[in-house]
Design an enzyme around this catalytic site. Structure first.
Site, PDB file in Angstrom:
ATOM      1  N   ARG A 164       0.842  -1.221   0.000  1.00  0.00           N
ATOM      2  CA  ARG A 164       0.000   0.000   0.000  1.00  0.00           C
ATOM      3  C   ARG A 164       0.870   1.260   0.000  1.00  0.00           C
ATOM      4  NH1 ARG A 164      -2.864  -3.686  -0.746  1.00  0.00           N
ATOM      5  NH2 ARG A 164      -4.969  -4.049   0.048  1.00  0.00           N
ATOM      6  N   SER A 238     -10.182  -0.637   3.632  1.00  0.00           N
ATOM      7  CA  SER A 238      -9.464  -0.919   4.880  1.00  0.00           C
ATOM      8  C   SER A 238      -8.933   0.387   5.445  1.00  0.00           C
ATOM      9  CB  SER A 238      -8.270  -1.838   4.612  1.00  0.00           C
ATOM     10  OG  SER A 238      -8.683  -3.066   4.091  1.00  0.00           O
ATOM     11  N   GLU A 334      -4.319   3.507   6.562  1.00  0.00           N
ATOM     12  CA  GLU A 334      -4.027   3.303   5.137  1.00  0.00           C
ATOM     13  C   GLU A 334      -4.408   4.543   4.330  1.00  0.00           C
ATOM     14  OE1 GLU A 334      -6.113   1.052   1.869  1.00  0.00           O
ATOM     15  OE2 GLU A 334      -5.152  -0.576   2.962  1.00  0.00           O
TER      16      GLU A 334
HETATM   17  N1  EPU Z   1     -10.916 -10.778  10.463  1.00  0.00           N
HETATM   18  C1  EPU Z   1     -11.568 -10.894  11.663  1.00  0.00           C
HETATM   19  N2  EPU Z   1     -12.458  -9.924  12.016  1.00  0.00           N
HETATM   20  C2  EPU Z   1     -12.743  -8.874  11.209  1.00  0.00           C
HETATM   21  C3  EPU Z   1     -12.068  -8.756   9.979  1.00  0.00           C
HETATM   22  C4  EPU Z   1     -11.146  -9.724   9.623  1.00  0.00           C
HETATM   23  O1  EPU Z   1     -11.346 -11.823  12.406  1.00  0.00           O
HETATM   24  O2  EPU Z   1     -13.567  -8.048  11.582  1.00  0.00           O
HETATM   25  C5  EPU Z   1      -9.976 -11.826  10.043  1.00  0.00           C
HETATM   26  C6  EPU Z   1     -10.604 -12.630   8.897  1.00  0.00           C
HETATM   27  O3  EPU Z   1     -11.375 -13.689   9.362  1.00  0.00           O
HETATM   28  C7  EPU Z   1      -9.395 -13.116   8.145  1.00  0.00           C
HETATM   29  C8  EPU Z   1      -8.364 -12.033   8.390  1.00  0.00           C
HETATM   30  O4  EPU Z   1      -8.823 -11.247   9.481  1.00  0.00           O
HETATM   31  O5  EPU Z   1      -8.908 -14.313   8.699  1.00  0.00           O
HETATM   32  C9  EPU Z   1      -8.129 -11.152   7.168  1.00  0.00           C
HETATM   33  O6  EPU Z   1      -9.363 -10.563   6.729  1.00  0.00           O
HETATM   34  P1  EPU Z   1      -9.673 -10.354   5.155  1.00  0.00           P
HETATM   35  O7  EPU Z   1      -9.416 -11.606   4.413  1.00  0.00           O
HETATM   36  O8  EPU Z   1     -11.008  -9.736   5.066  1.00  0.00           O
HETATM   37  O9  EPU Z   1      -8.562  -9.358   4.661  1.00  0.00           O
HETATM   38  P2  EPU Z   1      -7.915  -8.064   5.331  1.00  0.00           P
HETATM   39  O10 EPU Z   1      -6.518  -8.404   5.739  1.00  0.00           O
HETATM   40  O11 EPU Z   1      -8.807  -7.528   6.373  1.00  0.00           O
HETATM   41  C10 EPU Z   1      -6.852  -7.196   3.103  1.00  0.00           C
HETATM   42  C11 EPU Z   1      -6.736  -5.877   2.401  1.00  0.00           C
HETATM   43  C12 EPU Z   1      -8.010  -5.576   1.626  1.00  0.00           C
HETATM   44  C13 EPU Z   1      -8.226  -6.695   0.611  1.00  0.00           C
HETATM   45  C14 EPU Z   1      -8.311  -8.022   1.361  1.00  0.00           C
HETATM   46  C15 EPU Z   1      -8.369  -9.188   0.414  1.00  0.00           C
HETATM   47  C16 EPU Z   1      -5.253  -4.492   3.720  1.00  0.00           C
HETATM   48  C17 EPU Z   1      -5.136  -3.374   4.710  1.00  0.00           C
HETATM   49  N3  EPU Z   1      -6.491  -4.835   3.382  1.00  0.00           N
HETATM   50  O12 EPU Z   1      -7.878  -7.059   4.085  1.00  0.00           O
HETATM   51  O13 EPU Z   1      -7.821  -4.360   0.913  1.00  0.00           O
HETATM   52  O14 EPU Z   1      -9.409  -6.490  -0.138  1.00  0.00           O
HETATM   53  O15 EPU Z   1      -7.115  -8.222   2.172  1.00  0.00           O
HETATM   54  O16 EPU Z   1      -7.128  -9.349  -0.214  1.00  0.00           O
HETATM   55  O17 EPU Z   1      -4.237  -5.011   3.279  1.00  0.00           O
HETATM   56  C18 EPU Z   1      -8.084  -2.019   1.078  1.00  0.00           C
HETATM   57  O18 EPU Z   1      -6.857  -1.945   1.068  1.00  0.00           O
HETATM   58  O19 EPU Z   1      -8.810  -0.980   1.136  1.00  0.00           O
HETATM   59  C19 EPU Z   1      -8.704  -3.324   1.052  1.00  0.00           C
HETATM   60  C20 EPU Z   1     -10.024  -3.497   1.151  1.00  0.00           C
END
Ligand code: EPU
Length: 338
Positions: A164, A238, A334
Protein backbone atom coordinates in the site's frame (compact mmCIF):
# COMPACT_ATOMS: atom_id res chain seq x y z
CA UNK A 1 -9.18 23.44 -18.62
CA UNK A 2 -12.12 24.07 -16.35
CA UNK A 3 -11.55 26.11 -13.15
CA UNK A 4 -14.26 26.15 -10.47
CA UNK A 5 -14.48 27.91 -7.08
CA UNK A 6 -15.91 26.78 -3.73
CA UNK A 7 -16.66 23.22 -4.82
CA UNK A 8 -18.15 20.75 -2.33
CA UNK A 9 -15.96 17.67 -2.15
CA UNK A 10 -18.63 15.54 -0.47
CA UNK A 11 -19.59 13.79 -3.74
CA UNK A 12 -15.90 13.32 -4.58
CA UNK A 13 -14.81 11.29 -1.55
CA UNK A 14 -16.18 7.80 -0.94
CA UNK A 15 -16.43 8.43 2.82
CA UNK A 16 -18.94 11.19 1.97
CA UNK A 17 -17.18 13.63 4.34
CA UNK A 18 -17.93 17.35 4.12
CA UNK A 19 -15.15 19.65 2.82
CA UNK A 20 -14.91 22.46 0.29
CA UNK A 21 -12.20 23.03 -2.33
CA UNK A 22 -11.39 26.73 -2.69
CA UNK A 23 -10.32 26.08 -6.29
CA UNK A 24 -10.88 22.92 -8.32
CA UNK A 25 -9.45 22.25 -11.77
CA UNK A 26 -10.64 19.35 -13.90
CA UNK A 27 -7.73 17.66 -15.67
CA UNK A 28 -8.86 15.90 -18.86
CA UNK A 29 -5.49 15.59 -20.65
CA UNK A 30 -1.78 16.16 -20.11
CA UNK A 31 -1.99 19.61 -21.68
CA UNK A 32 -4.41 20.61 -18.90
CA UNK A 33 -1.67 19.89 -16.34
CA UNK A 34 0.76 22.06 -18.28
CA UNK A 35 -1.85 24.84 -18.42
CA UNK A 36 -2.06 24.71 -14.61
CA UNK A 37 1.75 24.81 -14.31
CA UNK A 38 1.88 27.87 -16.61
CA UNK A 39 -1.09 29.58 -14.97
CA UNK A 40 -0.13 33.03 -13.54
CA UNK A 41 -2.15 32.56 -10.36
CA UNK A 42 -2.13 28.81 -9.75
CA UNK A 43 1.18 27.77 -11.31
CA UNK A 44 3.23 28.07 -8.10
CA UNK A 45 0.37 27.42 -5.63
CA UNK A 46 0.35 24.17 -3.61
CA UNK A 47 -1.69 21.41 -5.25
CA UNK A 48 -3.88 18.58 -4.03
CA UNK A 49 -4.39 15.71 -6.45
CA UNK A 50 -7.79 14.02 -6.30
CA UNK A 51 -8.57 10.72 -8.00
CA UNK A 52 -11.63 8.71 -7.02
CA UNK A 53 -11.43 10.02 -3.43
CA UNK A 54 -11.53 6.47 -2.11
CA UNK A 55 -8.41 6.68 0.01
CA UNK A 56 -8.73 10.02 1.79
CA UNK A 57 -10.20 11.29 5.03
CA UNK A 58 -11.12 14.97 4.66
CA UNK A 59 -11.02 16.76 8.01
CA UNK A 60 -11.07 20.34 6.69
CA UNK A 61 -11.56 22.53 3.63
CA UNK A 62 -8.82 22.35 1.03
CA UNK A 63 -6.86 25.55 0.38
CA UNK A 64 -4.40 24.10 -2.16
CA UNK A 65 -5.62 23.94 -5.76
CA UNK A 66 -7.46 20.64 -6.19
CA UNK A 67 -6.62 18.87 -9.45
CA UNK A 68 -9.43 16.44 -10.16
CA UNK A 69 -8.06 13.84 -12.55
CA UNK A 70 -10.54 12.95 -15.30
CA UNK A 71 -8.24 11.67 -18.07
CA UNK A 72 -10.09 9.01 -20.07
CA UNK A 73 -8.97 6.27 -22.45
CA UNK A 74 -8.63 2.49 -22.68
CA UNK A 75 -6.62 0.75 -25.36
CA UNK A 76 -4.46 -2.26 -26.06
CA UNK A 77 -1.05 -0.88 -26.98
CA UNK A 78 0.80 -4.12 -27.67
CA UNK A 79 0.12 -7.82 -28.05
CA UNK A 80 3.28 -9.81 -27.31
CA UNK A 81 3.77 -13.56 -27.12
CA UNK A 82 4.12 -13.38 -23.36
CA UNK A 83 1.74 -10.52 -22.47
CA UNK A 84 -0.81 -7.93 -23.49
CA UNK A 85 0.01 -4.32 -22.66
CA UNK A 86 -3.03 -2.12 -22.03
CA UNK A 87 -3.06 1.61 -21.43
CA UNK A 88 -5.69 3.29 -19.28
CA UNK A 89 -6.42 6.96 -18.60
CA UNK A 90 -5.81 7.91 -14.95
CA UNK A 91 -9.40 9.15 -14.56
CA UNK A 92 -10.99 5.84 -15.59
CA UNK A 93 -12.90 4.00 -12.87
CA UNK A 94 -10.72 1.04 -11.78
CA UNK A 95 -13.48 -1.58 -11.57
CA UNK A 96 -14.97 -0.59 -14.94
CA UNK A 97 -11.49 -0.89 -16.44
CA UNK A 98 -11.19 -4.42 -15.00
CA UNK A 99 -14.58 -5.30 -16.55
CA UNK A 100 -13.46 -3.83 -19.88
CA UNK A 101 -10.25 -5.91 -19.96
CA UNK A 102 -12.26 -9.09 -19.39
CA UNK A 103 -14.72 -8.12 -22.13
CA UNK A 104 -11.78 -7.66 -24.50
CA UNK A 105 -10.53 -11.17 -23.65
CA UNK A 106 -7.57 -9.78 -21.68
CA UNK A 107 -7.64 -11.48 -18.27
CA UNK A 108 -5.29 -10.86 -15.35
CA UNK A 109 -6.89 -8.17 -13.21
CA UNK A 110 -9.91 -10.16 -11.95
CA UNK A 111 -8.61 -10.57 -8.37
CA UNK A 112 -8.67 -6.77 -8.07
CA UNK A 113 -12.31 -6.42 -9.17
CA UNK A 114 -14.45 -3.95 -7.20
CA UNK A 115 -11.49 -2.10 -5.66
CA UNK A 116 -12.91 1.43 -5.44
CA UNK A 117 -11.17 4.42 -6.98
CA UNK A 118 -9.56 5.43 -10.24
CA UNK A 119 -6.83 3.91 -12.41
CA UNK A 120 -4.48 6.80 -11.56
CA UNK A 121 -4.86 6.19 -7.83
CA UNK A 122 -4.12 2.47 -8.17
CA UNK A 123 -0.31 2.84 -8.36
CA UNK A 124 -0.23 5.55 -5.67
CA UNK A 125 -1.08 3.06 -2.96
CA UNK A 126 -0.26 -0.10 -4.93
CA UNK A 127 -3.78 -1.47 -4.52
CA UNK A 128 -4.07 -5.15 -3.78
CA UNK A 129 -6.65 -7.83 -3.16
CA UNK A 130 -6.94 -11.62 -3.01
CA UNK A 131 -3.31 -12.44 -3.59
CA UNK A 132 -2.54 -9.87 -6.28
CA UNK A 133 -1.13 -6.35 -6.15
CA UNK A 134 -1.03 -3.70 -8.84
CA UNK A 135 2.78 -4.03 -9.00
CA UNK A 136 2.30 -7.65 -10.21
CA UNK A 137 0.51 -6.35 -13.33
CA UNK A 138 2.30 -3.02 -13.76
CA UNK A 139 4.20 -2.01 -16.89
CA UNK A 140 4.78 1.76 -16.68
CA UNK A 141 3.01 5.08 -16.21
CA UNK A 142 3.13 8.64 -17.49
CA UNK A 143 3.19 11.49 -15.01
CA UNK A 144 3.47 15.24 -15.44
CA UNK A 145 5.84 17.14 -13.15
CA UNK A 146 3.99 19.98 -11.41
CA UNK A 147 7.02 22.29 -11.45
CA UNK A 148 8.45 21.79 -14.93
CA UNK A 149 5.30 20.63 -16.73
CA UNK A 150 7.34 17.86 -18.31
CA UNK A 151 5.95 14.35 -18.84
CA UNK A 152 8.04 11.48 -17.52
CA UNK A 153 7.53 7.74 -17.91
CA UNK A 154 8.25 5.65 -14.82
CA UNK A 155 8.76 1.89 -14.65
CA UNK A 156 8.00 -0.32 -11.63
CA UNK A 157 11.40 0.18 -9.99
CA UNK A 158 11.06 3.96 -10.23
CA UNK A 159 7.59 3.78 -8.65
CA UNK A 160 9.13 2.06 -5.58
CA UNK A 161 6.08 -0.04 -4.84
CA UNK A 162 5.62 -1.39 -1.33
CA UNK A 163 2.67 -2.71 0.64
CA UNK A 164 0.00 0.00 0.00
CA UNK A 165 2.88 2.36 -0.78
CA UNK A 166 4.83 3.98 -3.63
CA UNK A 167 7.00 6.99 -4.47
CA UNK A 168 3.74 8.94 -5.00
CA UNK A 169 2.98 8.70 -1.27
CA UNK A 170 6.53 9.81 -0.43
CA UNK A 171 9.10 11.76 -2.51
CA UNK A 172 6.62 12.63 -5.29
CA UNK A 173 3.56 13.30 -3.09
CA UNK A 174 1.73 16.33 -4.52
CA UNK A 175 4.54 16.93 -7.03
CA UNK A 176 3.56 14.82 -9.97
CA UNK A 177 0.25 14.00 -11.69
CA UNK A 178 -0.24 10.48 -13.05
CA UNK A 179 -2.07 10.75 -16.37
CA UNK A 180 -1.82 7.26 -17.93
CA UNK A 181 -1.07 3.79 -16.59
CA UNK A 182 0.07 0.80 -18.65
CA UNK A 183 -0.54 -2.70 -17.34
CA UNK A 184 1.11 -5.95 -18.37
CA UNK A 185 -1.27 -8.91 -18.47
CA UNK A 186 0.79 -12.11 -18.75
CA UNK A 187 0.02 -14.76 -21.38
CA UNK A 188 -0.97 -17.49 -20.97
CA UNK A 189 -3.33 -16.50 -18.18
CA UNK A 190 -2.73 -18.24 -14.85
CA UNK A 191 -5.41 -17.89 -12.16
CA UNK A 192 -4.30 -16.65 -8.72
CA UNK A 193 -6.26 -18.88 -6.34
CA UNK A 194 -4.10 -19.06 -3.21
CA UNK A 195 -5.98 -16.57 -1.01
CA UNK A 196 -8.09 -18.41 1.60
CA UNK A 197 -11.45 -16.89 0.59
CA UNK A 198 -10.89 -17.76 -3.09
CA UNK A 199 -9.68 -21.27 -2.27
CA UNK A 200 -12.91 -21.76 -0.31
CA UNK A 201 -15.05 -20.60 -3.26
CA UNK A 202 -13.20 -22.99 -5.53
CA UNK A 203 -13.74 -25.89 -3.16
CA UNK A 204 -17.43 -25.06 -2.61
CA UNK A 205 -18.09 -24.76 -6.35
CA UNK A 206 -16.15 -27.91 -7.23
CA UNK A 207 -14.63 -26.04 -10.19
CA UNK A 208 -11.03 -27.16 -10.55
CA UNK A 209 -10.05 -24.87 -13.44
CA UNK A 210 -12.04 -21.66 -13.27
CA UNK A 211 -12.25 -19.17 -16.12
CA UNK A 212 -11.20 -15.53 -15.59
CA UNK A 213 -14.91 -14.60 -15.44
CA UNK A 214 -15.46 -17.24 -12.74
CA UNK A 215 -12.63 -15.80 -10.61
CA UNK A 216 -14.04 -12.30 -11.19
CA UNK A 217 -17.49 -13.45 -10.02
CA UNK A 218 -16.01 -15.10 -6.89
CA UNK A 219 -14.08 -11.94 -5.99
CA UNK A 220 -17.20 -9.81 -6.46
CA UNK A 221 -19.25 -12.18 -4.28
CA UNK A 222 -16.62 -12.22 -1.51
CA UNK A 223 -16.24 -8.43 -1.50
CA UNK A 224 -19.98 -7.75 -1.61
CA UNK A 225 -20.50 -10.09 1.36
CA UNK A 226 -18.08 -8.29 3.66
CA UNK A 227 -17.21 -4.85 2.32
CA UNK A 228 -19.71 -1.99 2.24
CA UNK A 229 -20.57 -0.42 -1.12
CA UNK A 230 -19.40 3.23 -0.83
CA UNK A 231 -22.42 4.32 -2.89
CA UNK A 232 -24.61 3.09 -0.01
CA UNK A 233 -22.42 3.42 3.12
CA UNK A 234 -19.52 5.90 3.04
CA UNK A 235 -16.13 4.29 3.64
CA UNK A 236 -12.53 4.19 2.38
CA UNK A 237 -11.92 0.42 2.32
CA UNK A 238 -9.46 -0.92 4.88
CA UNK A 239 -8.72 1.89 7.30
CA UNK A 240 -5.46 0.44 8.67
CA UNK A 241 -2.59 -1.47 7.10
CA UNK A 242 -2.01 -5.01 8.29
CA UNK A 243 0.96 -4.65 10.68
CA UNK A 244 4.13 -6.66 10.18
CA UNK A 245 5.91 -7.93 13.30
CA UNK A 246 9.08 -9.94 13.93
CA UNK A 247 8.98 -13.68 14.58
CA UNK A 248 9.70 -13.08 18.31
CA UNK A 249 6.88 -10.54 18.63
CA UNK A 250 4.51 -12.91 16.82
CA UNK A 251 5.46 -15.83 19.07
CA UNK A 252 4.90 -13.65 22.11
CA UNK A 253 1.44 -12.54 20.90
CA UNK A 254 0.44 -16.11 19.93
CA UNK A 255 1.46 -17.17 23.47
CA UNK A 256 -1.15 -14.79 24.82
CA UNK A 257 -3.73 -14.99 21.98
CA UNK A 258 -3.42 -18.36 20.21
CA UNK A 259 -6.27 -17.48 17.82
CA UNK A 260 -4.53 -14.48 16.24
CA UNK A 261 -4.69 -14.50 12.42
CA UNK A 262 -1.13 -14.26 11.06
CA UNK A 263 0.66 -14.93 7.76
CA UNK A 264 4.40 -15.66 7.31
CA UNK A 265 6.30 -13.13 5.15
CA UNK A 266 9.19 -13.97 2.82
CA UNK A 267 11.63 -12.01 5.05
CA UNK A 268 10.86 -14.10 8.16
CA UNK A 269 8.43 -11.60 9.76
CA UNK A 270 4.69 -12.09 10.17
CA UNK A 271 1.78 -10.04 8.91
CA UNK A 272 -1.09 -9.83 11.38
CA UNK A 273 -4.73 -9.29 10.36
CA UNK A 274 -5.52 -5.79 11.66
CA UNK A 275 -9.24 -6.59 11.26
CA UNK A 276 -8.83 -9.47 13.69
CA UNK A 277 -6.97 -7.28 16.24
CA UNK A 278 -9.69 -4.60 16.11
CA UNK A 279 -12.43 -7.23 16.29
CA UNK A 280 -10.71 -8.83 19.30
CA UNK A 281 -10.80 -5.46 21.08
CA UNK A 282 -14.59 -5.49 20.68
CA UNK A 283 -14.90 -2.66 18.15
CA UNK A 284 -17.04 -4.33 15.48
CA UNK A 285 -20.33 -2.46 15.11
CA UNK A 286 -19.31 0.31 17.58
CA UNK A 287 -19.54 4.04 16.82
CA UNK A 288 -18.16 7.37 17.98
CA UNK A 289 -20.46 10.16 16.87
CA UNK A 290 -21.53 9.39 13.31
CA UNK A 291 -18.42 7.34 12.48
CA UNK A 292 -18.51 3.60 13.04
CA UNK A 293 -16.77 0.25 12.65
CA UNK A 294 -18.43 -1.85 9.97
CA UNK A 295 -20.43 -4.79 11.31
CA UNK A 296 -19.04 -7.36 8.85
CA UNK A 297 -15.36 -6.30 8.68
CA UNK A 298 -13.72 -4.49 11.60
CA UNK A 299 -10.94 -3.07 9.39
CA UNK A 300 -13.44 -0.83 7.60
CA UNK A 301 -14.58 2.41 9.21
CA UNK A 302 -17.87 3.79 7.91
CA UNK A 303 -19.87 6.99 7.80
CA UNK A 304 -23.17 6.19 9.49
CA UNK A 305 -24.65 9.37 7.99
CA UNK A 306 -23.47 12.93 8.50
CA UNK A 307 -20.03 12.03 9.91
CA UNK A 308 -17.22 14.58 9.85
CA UNK A 309 -13.57 13.81 9.16
CA UNK A 310 -12.67 14.62 12.76
CA UNK A 311 -15.18 12.06 14.03
CA UNK A 312 -13.53 9.45 11.81
CA UNK A 313 -10.10 10.47 13.13
CA UNK A 314 -11.31 10.35 16.76
CA UNK A 315 -12.67 6.84 16.20
CA UNK A 316 -9.44 5.75 14.48
CA UNK A 317 -7.33 7.08 17.41
CA UNK A 318 -9.52 5.27 19.96
CA UNK A 319 -9.07 2.02 18.01
CA UNK A 320 -5.30 2.54 17.77
CA UNK A 321 -5.09 3.11 21.53
CA UNK A 322 -7.06 0.02 22.42
CA UNK A 323 -5.12 -2.22 20.01
CA UNK A 324 -1.86 -0.80 21.39
CA UNK A 325 -3.06 -1.30 24.96
CA UNK A 326 -3.93 -4.95 24.43
CA UNK A 327 -1.37 -6.13 21.86
CA UNK A 328 1.43 -3.51 21.98
CA UNK A 329 1.01 -2.97 18.22
CA UNK A 330 0.67 0.43 16.58
CA UNK A 331 -1.81 0.38 13.68
CA UNK A 332 -0.98 2.68 10.80
CA UNK A 333 -3.84 4.27 8.80
CA UNK A 334 -4.03 3.30 5.14
CA UNK A 335 -5.90 6.36 3.76
CA UNK A 336 -4.33 9.79 3.67
CA UNK A 337 -5.74 12.05 6.40
CA UNK A 338 -6.03 15.62 5.11
N1 EPU B 1 -10.92 -10.78 10.46
C1 EPU B 1 -11.57 -10.89 11.66
N2 EPU B 1 -12.46 -9.92 12.02
C2 EPU B 1 -12.74 -8.87 11.21
C3 EPU B 1 -12.07 -8.76 9.98
C4 EPU B 1 -11.15 -9.72 9.62
O1 EPU B 1 -11.35 -11.82 12.41
O2 EPU B 1 -13.57 -8.05 11.58
C5 EPU B 1 -9.98 -11.83 10.04
C6 EPU B 1 -10.60 -12.63 8.90
O3 EPU B 1 -11.38 -13.69 9.36
C7 EPU B 1 -9.40 -13.12 8.15
C8 EPU B 1 -8.36 -12.03 8.39
O4 EPU B 1 -8.82 -11.25 9.48
O5 EPU B 1 -8.91 -14.31 8.70
C9 EPU B 1 -8.13 -11.15 7.17
O6 EPU B 1 -9.36 -10.56 6.73
P1 EPU B 1 -9.67 -10.35 5.15
O7 EPU B 1 -9.42 -11.61 4.41
O8 EPU B 1 -11.01 -9.74 5.07
O9 EPU B 1 -8.56 -9.36 4.66
P2 EPU B 1 -7.92 -8.06 5.33
O10 EPU B 1 -6.52 -8.40 5.74
O11 EPU B 1 -8.81 -7.53 6.37
C10 EPU B 1 -6.85 -7.20 3.10
C11 EPU B 1 -6.74 -5.88 2.40
C12 EPU B 1 -8.01 -5.58 1.63
C13 EPU B 1 -8.23 -6.69 0.61
C14 EPU B 1 -8.31 -8.02 1.36
C15 EPU B 1 -8.37 -9.19 0.41
C16 EPU B 1 -5.25 -4.49 3.72
C17 EPU B 1 -5.14 -3.37 4.71
N3 EPU B 1 -6.49 -4.83 3.38
O12 EPU B 1 -7.88 -7.06 4.09
O13 EPU B 1 -7.82 -4.36 0.91
O14 EPU B 1 -9.41 -6.49 -0.14
O15 EPU B 1 -7.12 -8.22 2.17
O16 EPU B 1 -7.13 -9.35 -0.21
O17 EPU B 1 -4.24 -5.01 3.28
C18 EPU B 1 -8.08 -2.02 1.08
O18 EPU B 1 -6.86 -1.94 1.07
O19 EPU B 1 -8.81 -0.98 1.14
C19 EPU B 1 -8.70 -3.32 1.05
C20 EPU B 1 -10.02 -3.50 1.15
Amino acid sequence: MQIESAVSLRPYNTFGLPAVARTLVRIRCEADVRRVVDHPEFGRAPKFILGGGSNIVLTRDIAPVVLKIEVEGRRVVETRDDAWIVELGAGENWHEAVVWTLQQGLPGLENMALVPGTVGAAPVQNIGAYGLELKDRFHSLDAVDLVTGRTVTLDAAQCRFGYRDSVFKNALAGKSVITRVRLRLPRPWQPVLGYADIARKRQDSGIEQPTPQQVFDWVCEIRRAKLPDPAVIGNAGSFFKNPVVTQEQCRDIIGRDPEIVHYPMPDGGFKLAAGWLIDACGWKGKSIGHAGVYEKQALVLVNRGGATGSEVVTLARAIQESVYGRFGIRLEPEPVVV
